[in-house]
Structure formats: structure tokens, C-alpha cells
Design a protein around this motif. Structure first.
Motif, PDB file in Angstrom:
ATOM      1  N   VAL A  59       0.847  -1.185   0.000  1.00  0.00           N
ATOM      2  CA  VAL A  59       0.000   0.000   0.000  1.00  0.00           C
ATOM      3  C   VAL A  59       0.890   1.246   0.000  1.00  0.00           C
ATOM      4  CG1 VAL A  59      -0.175   0.012   2.514  1.00  0.00           C
ATOM      5  CG2 VAL A  59      -1.954   1.090   1.180  1.00  0.00           C
ATOM      6  N   ALA A  60       0.433   2.290  -0.673  1.00  0.00           N
ATOM      7  CA  ALA A  60       1.193   3.543  -0.691  1.00  0.00           C
ATOM      8  C   ALA A  60       1.079   4.233   0.666  1.00  0.00           C
ATOM      9  CB  ALA A  60       0.658   4.450  -1.792  1.00  0.00           C
ATOM     10  N   ILE A  61       2.115   4.985   1.019  1.00  0.00           N
ATOM     11  CA  ILE A  61       2.141   5.731   2.278  1.00  0.00           C
ATOM     12  C   ILE A  61       2.490   7.178   1.977  1.00  0.00           C
ATOM     13  CG2 ILE A  61       3.309   6.004   4.504  1.00  0.00           C
ATOM     14  CD1 ILE A  61       3.849   3.013   4.466  1.00  0.00           C
ATOM     15  N   GLU A  62       1.708   8.104   2.536  1.00  0.00           N
ATOM     16  CA  GLU A  62       2.001   9.527   2.446  1.00  0.00           C
ATOM     17  C   GLU A  62       2.186  10.060   3.858  1.00  0.00           C
ATOM     18  OE1 GLU A  62      -1.109  11.648   0.488  1.00  0.00           O
ATOM     19  OE2 GLU A  62      -0.651  10.792  -1.468  1.00  0.00           O
ATOM     20  N   VAL A  63       3.269  10.785   4.086  1.00  0.00           N
ATOM     21  CA  VAL A  63       3.520  11.406   5.380  1.00  0.00           C
ATOM     22  C   VAL A  63       3.495  12.918   5.155  1.00  0.00           C
ATOM     23  CG1 VAL A  63       5.120  11.654   7.311  1.00  0.00           C
ATOM     24  CG2 VAL A  63       4.885   9.439   6.159  1.00  0.00           C
ATOM     25  N   THR A  64       2.451  13.565   5.657  1.00  0.00           N
ATOM     26  CA  THR A  64       2.285  15.008   5.478  1.00  0.00           C
ATOM     27  C   THR A  64       3.245  15.787   6.365  1.00  0.00           C
ATOM     28  OG1 THR A  64      -0.041  14.630   4.997  1.00  0.00           O
ATOM     29  CG2 THR A  64       0.594  16.877   5.521  1.00  0.00           C
ATOM     30  N   SER A  65       3.419  15.326   7.601  1.00  0.00           N
ATOM     31  CA  SER A  65       4.287  16.037   8.541  1.00  0.00           C
ATOM     32  C   SER A  65       4.995  15.041   9.455  1.00  0.00           C
ATOM     33  CB  SER A  65       3.456  17.009   9.386  1.00  0.00           C
ATOM     34  OG  SER A  65       4.244  17.553  10.416  1.00  0.00           O
ATOM     35  N   LEU A  66       6.317  15.015   9.368  1.00  0.00           N
ATOM     36  CA  LEU A  66       7.146  14.234  10.284  1.00  0.00           C
ATOM     37  C   LEU A  66       8.075  15.206  10.993  1.00  0.00           C
ATOM     38  CD1 LEU A  66       8.488  11.663  11.476  1.00  0.00           C
ATOM     39  CD2 LEU A  66       9.950  11.628   9.454  1.00  0.00           C
ATOM     40  N   ILE A  67       8.031  15.200  12.311  1.00  0.00           N
ATOM     41  CA  ILE A  67       8.922  16.027  13.116  1.00  0.00           C
ATOM     42  C   ILE A  67       9.696  15.100  14.047  1.00  0.00           C
ATOM     43  CG2 ILE A  67       9.082  17.848  14.861  1.00  0.00           C
ATOM     44  CD1 ILE A  67       6.381  18.895  13.765  1.00  0.00           C
ATOM     45  N   VAL A  68      11.009  15.158  13.965  1.00  0.00           N
ATOM     46  CA  VAL A  68      11.865  14.377  14.862  1.00  0.00           C
ATOM     47  C   VAL A  68      12.658  15.369  15.702  1.00  0.00           C
ATOM     48  CG1 VAL A  68      13.677  12.632  15.051  1.00  0.00           C
ATOM     49  CG2 VAL A  68      12.058  12.544  13.139  1.00  0.00           C
ATOM     50  N   ARG A  69      12.518  15.269  17.020  1.00  0.00           N
ATOM     51  CA  ARG A  69      13.243  16.144  17.935  1.00  0.00           C
ATOM     52  C   ARG A  69      14.359  15.346  18.598  1.00  0.00           C
ATOM     53  NH1 ARG A  69       7.979  16.595  19.143  1.00  0.00           N
ATOM     54  NH2 ARG A  69       6.896  18.438  18.409  1.00  0.00           N
ATOM     55  N   GLU A  70      15.557  15.879  18.558  1.00  0.00           N
ATOM     56  CA  GLU A  70      16.733  15.246  19.158  1.00  0.00           C
ATOM     57  C   GLU A  70      17.006  13.883  18.515  1.00  0.00           C
ATOM     58  OE1 GLU A  70      17.030  15.345  23.467  1.00  0.00           O
ATOM     59  OE2 GLU A  70      15.427  16.844  23.502  1.00  0.00           O
ATOM     60  N   ILE A  71      17.709  13.922  17.397  1.00  0.00           N
ATOM     61  CA  ILE A  71      18.051  12.703  16.680  1.00  0.00           C
ATOM     62  C   ILE A  71      19.563  12.501  16.742  1.00  0.00           C
ATOM     63  CG2 ILE A  71      18.111  13.935  14.470  1.00  0.00           C
ATOM     64  CD1 ILE A  71      17.244  11.327  13.118  1.00  0.00           C
ATOM     65  N   GLY A  72      19.959  11.260  16.951  1.00  0.00           N
ATOM     66  CA  GLY A  72      21.369  10.939  16.983  1.00  0.00           C
ATOM     67  C   GLY A  72      21.657   9.635  16.270  1.00  0.00           C
ATOM     68  N   LEU A  73      22.700   9.635  15.454  1.00  0.00           N
ATOM     69  CA  LEU A  73      23.165   8.435  14.769  1.00  0.00           C
ATOM     70  C   LEU A  73      24.560   8.146  15.291  1.00  0.00           C
ATOM     71  CD1 LEU A  73      23.065   6.211  12.587  1.00  0.00           C
ATOM     72  CD2 LEU A  73      23.864   7.917  10.952  1.00  0.00           C
ATOM     73  N   THR A  74      24.724   6.968  15.870  1.00  0.00           N
ATOM     74  CA  THR A  74      25.985   6.587  16.490  1.00  0.00           C
ATOM     75  C   THR A  74      26.620   5.446  15.705  1.00  0.00           C
ATOM     76  OG1 THR A  74      25.037   7.180  18.629  1.00  0.00           O
ATOM     77  CG2 THR A  74      27.036   5.874  18.669  1.00  0.00           C
ATOM     78  N   ALA A  75      27.939   5.522  15.482  1.00  0.00           N
ATOM     79  CA  ALA A  75      28.680   4.454  14.795  1.00  0.00           C
ATOM     80  C   ALA A  75      28.820   3.250  15.736  1.00  0.00           C
ATOM     81  CB  ALA A  75      30.055   4.972  14.371  1.00  0.00           C
ATOM     82  N   PRO A  76      29.109   2.075  15.177  1.00  0.00           N
ATOM     83  CA  PRO A  76      29.288   0.898  16.023  1.00  0.00           C
ATOM     84  C   PRO A  76      30.369   1.063  17.100  1.00  0.00           C
ATOM     85  CG  PRO A  76      29.054   0.222  13.748  1.00  0.00           C
ATOM     86  CD  PRO A  76      29.144   1.731  13.754  1.00  0.00           C
ATOM     87  N   ASP A  77      31.369   1.921  16.852  1.00  0.00           N
ATOM     88  CA  ASP A  77      32.415   2.138  17.851  1.00  0.00           C
ATOM     89  C   ASP A  77      32.006   3.139  18.929  1.00  0.00           C
ATOM     90  OD1 ASP A  77      32.512   4.577  16.577  1.00  0.00           O
ATOM     91  OD2 ASP A  77      34.588   4.368  15.872  1.00  0.00           O
ATOM     92  N   GLY A  78      30.755   3.666  18.843  1.00  0.00           N
ATOM     93  CA  GLY A  78      30.255   4.593  19.846  1.00  0.00           C
ATOM     94  C   GLY A  78      30.410   6.056  19.483  1.00  0.00           C
ATOM     95  N   ALA A  79      31.093   6.358  18.397  1.00  0.00           N
ATOM     96  CA  ALA A  79      31.293   7.751  17.984  1.00  0.00           C
ATOM     97  C   ALA A  79      29.988   8.313  17.407  1.00  0.00           C
ATOM     98  CB  ALA A  79      32.398   7.845  16.941  1.00  0.00           C
TER      99      ALA A  79
END
Length: 194
Positions: free
Chosen positions: A122-142
């Protein structure tokens, strides 16, 4: 008998869809069903509300062999069109999102593999996505990426179409308006407004 069964099945489908969207028990059933299918990979501490007026999920953790994702709170308002099938997410908010690729992962995927895996019924439409405080961490923790806020609107069907993308971090703001489409076999297609 067939002429009676077809309308009854249609009515049952409508009632099930309405219950899943408009009642807290229906939303809990739907979330419980998803948790049951994913087993130990998905943990949710609390579910409140219904999908049509606002569903809140607290302390979500998803973990598979290659990735761990944590969110303190997720709020969504969803509508469903049956003809043609379309899931419309009118509003979605995610607080304190952490994405952690796991060191034990030996899997790597290309953009084309990722898009192929997103082949949804099924198709998906997202009109508004708000992400507050996002973090991407490497496997080594950096810490690889950190942002105070990300706003986006997009659609996912045969392609992944990003209509707006805004990132705010430490007083800086990046705004991309236009259309960015990703569709196999063409890895990238874009059109931007000036």
C-alpha cells in the motif's frame, strides 16, 4: 449465498478498519499484532489513544542483528483509504530518536537493495514528520550525526519521494524544498525549487 457473503465480508472489513483506527482497543490490538509478528525485535512500554485522533507510543526499542533504534515517544495521526489503498500519516512526531548500527553486523546494503526491501502493498504519504533530538551513532560509539530537529514530508509507493526536508542543529538550519525521488533501477532523481 455468495451474494450475501460478499457484502458481509465487506462490512466486516470496514468494521475492523474503523475499530483499528478509531478505538484505543483497536490500536492496541494492531500494535500488539505487530509486536507479535516481530517477536523480541520490538519492545514498546506504553500505548495510548487511537490512530485517527492521535496514538502515542512510549519508549520504543527495535533491535535486529544489524541495527538498534530507540525512541522515547512517537505520536501519529493516521487515516486509511481503501480505494485505492493508501495510508495517510497526517502528523507524526518522534522525540529522542537514537539510531545505532551494531558492530556485529556483517550485512551491508546498497541503495537499490534498500528500496527493493521497501516494496509495500500500500502507498504511504507522510504530510508532517517532526523528529526532535536525533542521533546516529557508529558501532564504535562515535556520534556520526546529531540534530536538534528534523522536519520532513514524503511519500512511499513505487518510489520514495521527499517533498520537504529541514534539519536544525545548534542554531543552523538547512532547508530543502522541492522533490527528491528515489526509485529503482534509477538510484537518484531530483527536482528542486530555487
Amino acid at each position: 449465498i455468495v451474494l450475501i457473503l460478499i457484502p458481509l465480508l465487506g462490512l466486516a472489513l470496514f468494521a475492523l478498519t474503523w475499530s483499528a483506527l478509531h478505538s484505543e482497543s483497536g490500536a492496541r490490538w494492531l500494535v500488539g499484532n505487530i509486536q507479535g509478528r516481530l517477536g523480541d525485535t520490538l519492545h514498546i512500554a506504553e500505548v495510548q489513544g487511537d490512530l485517527a485522533s492521535g496514538l502515542t507510543i512510549k519508549r520504543l526499542t527495535y533491535r535486529d542483528p544489524s541495527l538498534e533504534v530507540r525512541a522515547q515517544r512517537i505520536f501519529v495521526v493516521v487515516d486509511l483509504d481503501l480505494f485505492p489503498p493508501l495510508v495517510q500519516i497526517h502528523r507524526s512526531e518522534v522525540d529522542q530518536l537514537e539510531i545505532l548500527p551494531l558492530a556485529s553486523s556483517s550485512e551491508s546494503s546498497s541503495l537499490e537493495d534498500t528500496l527493493a526491501a521497501l516494496d509495500l502493498p500500500v502507498a504511504i504519504e507522510v504530510t508532517s514528520l517532526i523528529v526532535r533530538e536525533i542521533g546516529l551513532t557508529a558501532p564504535d560509539g562515535a556520534l556520526v550525526l546529531a540534530a536538534d530537529r528534523v522536519d520532513a514530508s514524503f511519500a512511499l509507493d513505487e518510489s520514495f519521494l521527499i517533498e520537504q526536508f529541514v534539519v536544525e542543529s545548534k542554531g543552523q538550519r538547512i532547508v530543502l524544498n522541492g522533490k527528491l525521488g528515489l526509485a529503482p533501477p534509477v538510484p537518484l532523481e531530483s527536482m528542486a525549487d530555487g
